[in-house]
Design a protein around this motif. Structure first.
Motif, PDB file in Angstrom:
ATOM      1  N   LYS A 187       5.521  -9.551  -0.128  1.00 39.20           N
ATOM      2  CA  LYS A 187       4.864  -8.651   1.086  1.00 39.20           C
ATOM      3  C   LYS A 187       5.922  -7.520   1.566  1.00 39.20           C
ATOM      4  CE  LYS A 187       1.450  -9.698   2.823  1.00 39.20           C
ATOM      5  NZ  LYS A 187       1.254 -10.764   3.681  1.00 39.20           N
ATOM      6  N   ILE A 188       5.247  -6.355   1.662  1.00 37.54           N
ATOM      7  CA  ILE A 188       5.880  -5.222   2.496  1.00 37.54           C
ATOM      8  C   ILE A 188       5.265  -4.859   3.828  1.00 37.54           C
ATOM      9  CG2 ILE A 188       6.756  -4.361   0.066  1.00 37.54           C
ATOM     10  CD1 ILE A 188       4.463  -2.182   0.292  1.00 37.54           C
ATOM     11  N   SER A 189       4.338  -5.688   3.964  1.00 33.37           N
ATOM     12  CA  SER A 189       3.935  -5.358   5.459  1.00 33.37           C
ATOM     13  C   SER A 189       2.772  -6.535   5.554  1.00 33.37           C
ATOM     14  CB  SER A 189       3.051  -4.201   5.751  1.00 33.37           C
ATOM     15  OG  SER A 189       1.832  -3.891   5.096  1.00 33.37           O
ATOM     16  N   LYS A 190       2.137  -6.883   6.907  1.00 32.74           N
ATOM     17  CA  LYS A 190       1.286  -7.940   6.901  1.00 32.74           C
ATOM     18  C   LYS A 190       0.080  -7.708   5.984  1.00 32.74           C
ATOM     19  CE  LYS A 190      -1.488 -10.630  10.596  1.00 32.74           C
ATOM     20  NZ  LYS A 190      -1.765 -10.590  11.897  1.00 32.74           N
ATOM     21  N   ASN A 191      -0.299  -6.623   5.837  1.00 27.60           N
ATOM     22  CA  ASN A 191      -1.443  -6.350   4.963  1.00 27.60           C
ATOM     23  C   ASN A 191      -1.384  -5.712   3.725  1.00 27.60           C
ATOM     24  OD1 ASN A 191      -3.348  -7.291   6.934  1.00 27.60           O
ATOM     25  ND2 ASN A 191      -2.789  -5.470   8.248  1.00 27.60           N
ATOM     26  N   GLU A 192      -0.109  -5.944   2.876  1.00 28.04           N
ATOM     27  CA  GLU A 192       0.096  -5.043   2.055  1.00 28.04           C
ATOM     28  C   GLU A 192       1.110  -6.109   1.096  1.00 28.04           C
ATOM     29  OE1 GLU A 192       0.599  -0.522   1.762  1.00 28.04           O
ATOM     30  OE2 GLU A 192       1.856  -1.284   3.404  1.00 28.04           O
ATOM     31  N   ALA A 193       0.547  -6.414  -0.130  1.00 26.46           N
ATOM     32  CA  ALA A 193       1.452  -7.216  -1.234  1.00 26.46           C
ATOM     33  C   ALA A 193       1.953  -6.269  -2.349  1.00 26.46           C
ATOM     34  CB  ALA A 193       0.478  -8.125  -1.868  1.00 26.46           C
ATOM     35  N   GLY A 194       3.396  -6.122  -2.362  1.00 20.99           N
ATOM     36  CA  GLY A 194       3.916  -5.132  -3.375  1.00 20.99           C
ATOM     37  C   GLY A 194       4.424  -6.168  -4.637  1.00 20.99           C
ATOM     38  N   PHE A 195       4.429  -5.363  -5.786  1.00 22.44           N
ATOM     39  CA  PHE A 195       4.447  -5.933  -6.972  1.00 22.44           C
ATOM     40  C   PHE A 195       5.472  -4.863  -7.866  1.00 22.44           C
ATOM     41  CE2 PHE A 195       0.717  -8.108  -5.871  1.00 22.44           C
ATOM     42  CZ  PHE A 195       0.939  -9.540  -6.128  1.00 22.44           C
ATOM     43  N   PHE A 196       6.495  -5.790  -8.643  1.00 20.28           N
ATOM     44  CA  PHE A 196       7.438  -4.907  -9.477  1.00 20.28           C
ATOM     45  C   PHE A 196       6.706  -4.614 -10.748  1.00 20.28           C
ATOM     46  CE2 PHE A 196      10.535  -7.472  -7.036  1.00 20.28           C
ATOM     47  CZ  PHE A 196      10.950  -6.598  -6.028  1.00 20.28           C
ATOM     48  N   GLY A 197       5.785  -3.440 -10.745  1.00 17.60           N
ATOM     49  CA  GLY A 197       5.171  -3.074 -11.842  1.00 17.60           C
ATOM     50  C   GLY A 197       3.595  -3.085 -11.941  1.00 17.60           C
ATOM     51  N   ASP A 198       3.033  -2.835 -12.989  1.00 14.41           N
ATOM     52  CA  ASP A 198       1.863  -2.477 -12.920  1.00 14.41           C
ATOM     53  C   ASP A 198       1.014  -4.042 -13.167  1.00 14.41           C
ATOM     54  OD1 ASP A 198      -0.987  -1.753 -13.088  1.00 14.41           O
ATOM     55  OD2 ASP A 198      -0.580  -0.518 -14.856  1.00 14.41           O
ATOM     56  N   ILE A 199       0.448  -4.577 -12.120  1.00 13.44           N
ATOM     57  CA  ILE A 199      -0.237  -5.820 -11.842  1.00 13.44           C
ATOM     58  C   ILE A 199      -1.595  -5.714 -12.438  1.00 13.44           C
ATOM     59  CG2 ILE A 199      -0.769  -5.697  -9.501  1.00 13.44           C
ATOM     60  CD1 ILE A 199      -0.357  -8.747  -9.522  1.00 13.44           C
ATOM     61  N   THR A 200      -2.264  -4.274 -12.547  1.00 14.84           N
ATOM     62  CA  THR A 200      -3.282  -4.206 -12.885  1.00 14.84           C
ATOM     63  C   THR A 200      -3.810  -4.488 -14.451  1.00 14.84           C
ATOM     64  OG1 THR A 200      -3.274  -1.944 -13.672  1.00 14.84           O
ATOM     65  CG2 THR A 200      -3.577  -2.450 -11.261  1.00 14.84           C
ATOM     66  N   VAL A 201      -2.738  -4.603 -15.168  1.00 12.15           N
ATOM     67  CA  VAL A 201      -3.156  -5.082 -16.703  1.00 12.15           C
ATOM     68  C   VAL A 201      -2.946  -6.721 -16.734  1.00 12.15           C
ATOM     69  CG1 VAL A 201      -2.244  -2.750 -17.341  1.00 12.15           C
ATOM     70  CG2 VAL A 201      -0.700  -4.684 -17.180  1.00 12.15           C
ATOM     71  N   HIS A 202      -2.460  -7.243 -15.895  1.00 18.70           N
ATOM     72  CA  HIS A 202      -2.123  -8.792 -15.672  1.00 18.70           C
ATOM     73  C   HIS A 202      -3.772  -9.189 -16.162  1.00 18.70           C
ATOM     74  CE1 HIS A 202      -1.281 -12.837 -14.613  1.00 18.70           C
ATOM     75  NE2 HIS A 202      -0.324 -12.709 -14.791  1.00 18.70           N
ATOM     76  N   LYS A 203      -3.806 -10.431 -17.111  1.00 22.54           N
ATOM     77  CA  LYS A 203      -5.002 -10.966 -17.217  1.00 22.54           C
ATOM     78  C   LYS A 203      -5.947 -11.538 -16.000  1.00 22.54           C
ATOM     79  CE  LYS A 203      -5.413 -14.869 -19.354  1.00 22.54           C
ATOM     80  NZ  LYS A 203      -5.577 -15.958 -20.221  1.00 22.54           N
ATOM     81  N   ASP A 204      -5.191 -12.008 -14.874  1.00 23.74           N
ATOM     82  CA  ASP A 204      -5.628 -12.629 -13.747  1.00 23.74           C
ATOM     83  C   ASP A 204      -5.627 -11.406 -12.640  1.00 23.74           C
ATOM     84  OD1 ASP A 204      -6.135 -15.176 -14.749  1.00 23.74           O
ATOM     85  OD2 ASP A 204      -3.877 -15.532 -14.565  1.00 23.74           O
ATOM     86  N   TYR A 205      -5.457 -10.200 -12.999  1.00 28.00           N
ATOM     87  CA  TYR A 205      -5.595  -9.438 -11.939  1.00 28.00           C
ATOM     88  C   TYR A 205      -6.704  -9.212 -10.878  1.00 28.00           C
ATOM     89  CZ  TYR A 205      -6.248  -4.752  -9.475  1.00 28.00           C
ATOM     90  OH  TYR A 205      -6.260  -3.958  -8.392  1.00 28.00           O
ATOM     91  N   GLU A 206      -7.988  -9.491 -11.602  1.00 31.64           N
ATOM     92  CA  GLU A 206      -9.060  -9.436 -10.602  1.00 31.64           C
ATOM     93  C   GLU A 206      -9.104 -10.496  -9.626  1.00 31.64           C
ATOM     94  OE1 GLU A 206     -11.301  -7.294 -10.137  1.00 31.64           O
ATOM     95  OE2 GLU A 206     -10.398  -5.759 -11.275  1.00 31.64           O
ATOM     96  N   ARG A 207      -8.596 -11.628 -10.344  1.00 26.92           N
ATOM     97  CA  ARG A 207      -8.504 -12.896  -9.500  1.00 26.92           C
ATOM     98  C   ARG A 207      -7.436 -12.580  -8.211  1.00 26.92           C
ATOM     99  NH1 ARG A 207      -6.891 -16.990 -12.035  1.00 26.92           N
ATOM    100  NH2 ARG A 207      -7.660 -18.546 -10.558  1.00 26.92           N
ATOM    101  N   ILE A 208      -6.486 -12.102  -8.514  1.00 28.69           N
ATOM    102  CA  ILE A 208      -5.427 -12.073  -7.610  1.00 28.69           C
ATOM    103  C   ILE A 208      -5.931 -10.625  -6.351  1.00 28.69           C
ATOM    104  CG2 ILE A 208      -3.016 -11.045  -7.106  1.00 28.69           C
ATOM    105  CD1 ILE A 208      -2.399 -11.979 -10.226  1.00 28.69           C
ATOM    106  N   ARG A 209      -6.455  -9.887  -7.014  1.00 32.80           N
ATOM    107  CA  ARG A 209      -7.100  -8.766  -6.060  1.00 32.80           C
ATOM    108  C   ARG A 209      -8.046  -9.430  -5.241  1.00 32.80           C
ATOM    109  NH1 ARG A 209     -11.147  -5.969  -5.204  1.00 32.80           N
ATOM    110  NH2 ARG A 209     -12.233  -7.156  -6.883  1.00 32.80           N
ATOM    111  N   GLU A 210      -8.981 -10.149  -5.703  1.00 31.84           N
ATOM    112  CA  GLU A 210     -10.041 -10.628  -4.641  1.00 31.84           C
ATOM    113  C   GLU A 210      -9.391 -11.808  -3.833  1.00 31.84           C
ATOM    114  OE1 GLU A 210     -14.170 -13.129  -5.010  1.00 31.84           O
ATOM    115  OE2 GLU A 210     -12.862 -12.915  -6.906  1.00 31.84           O
TER     116      GLU A 210
END
Length: 239
Positions: A187-210
């Motif tokens: 976490k980089i703020s209360k309302n922001e989750a930071g990731f090291f790299g392009d998480i959008t290509v992760h197979k579970d990205y939509e579940r994580i985003r939701e």
């Protein structure tokens, strides 16, 4: 500038944090390189230190001098009693999760100084088999996590912490087949989750985003390239 009330959960934008020097983060305090820990995880901050409450940070004794400059920012370094070794589970003493007034870790190997510190603060101890507890856990907020460990997710759920179970195969880790979701950011703020790299290509990205969106948390990619495990981003202070 103020310190976090709870480990890994900043209430505002972070100002001081610790990260692996390989992570691509420019402003963080670089983690210690431990020569007795396996190459690939030996620079991971969640292997050599553990943020506790307020300005208290426990560190393995061999890294104490490296982290001592943090005292200039008001950090209270607490020297642990466990010297880390290459073989698992003798490298996991500081790789733990403190959440919702509970410690989650393989308690047989938790650093004894940390155990005493938490016992004095009436923290409940929950024993788990997964020694790399923090590596396996992305702390979202006080009541929810993302994890790649099925048994760990069940334990979290049994303690009133909602756990999103995801796969770890697409998370890179230097020298290993794959890494873990907990080590892939922070976490980089209360309302922001930071990731090291392009998480959008992760197979579970939509579940994580939701999962994050429901909690009012947006995603920020902290470094270019594929999603990588760099042993967590460890926030210490916020603006």
């Amino acid at each position: 500038m103020s310190f976090l009330k709870n480990p890994y959960l900043p209430e505002n934008e972070i100002s001081l944090f610790i990260c692996d020097p390989h992570s691509g983060m420019k402003k963080g305090f670089s983690s210690y390189t431990h020569l007795s820990v396996l190459n690939g995880i030996n620079t991971h901050p969640d292997m050599t230190l553990c943020p506790l409450f307020s300005n208290d940070v426990a560190v393995c004794p061999e890294s104490y001098s490296h982290y001592k400059p943090l005292e200039d920012y008001g950090v209270n370094l607490i020297k642990g009693s466990t010297t880390l070794k290459k073989e698992y589970p003798f490298d996991i003493a500081y790789n733990l999760v403190i959440l919702k007034g509970k410690l989650f870790h393989n308690l047989k190997y938790t650093d004894k100084v940390i155990l005493k510190y938490l016992e004095e603060r009436n923290i409940e101890f929950v024993n788990v088999k997964q020694g790399y507890t923090k590596c396996s856990t992305y702390i979202v907020d006080e009541k929810s996590v993302i994890t790649c460990d099925k048994k760990l997710s069940e334990i979290y759920e049994s303690h009133g912490i909602e756990a999103l179970l995801v796969c770890n195969e697409q998370i890179k880790l230097r020298g290993f087949d794959h890494g873990f979701i907990g080590g892939a950011g922070g976490k980089i703020s209360k309302n922001e989750a930071g990731f090291f790299g392009d998480i959008t290509v992760h197979k579970d990205y939509e579940r994580i985003r939701e999962f994050l969106s429901i909690r009012g948390i947006s995603i920020k990619i902290l470094a270019p390239g594929p999603l990588c495990d760099y042993g967590s981003l460890i926030p210490l202070t916020v603006n």
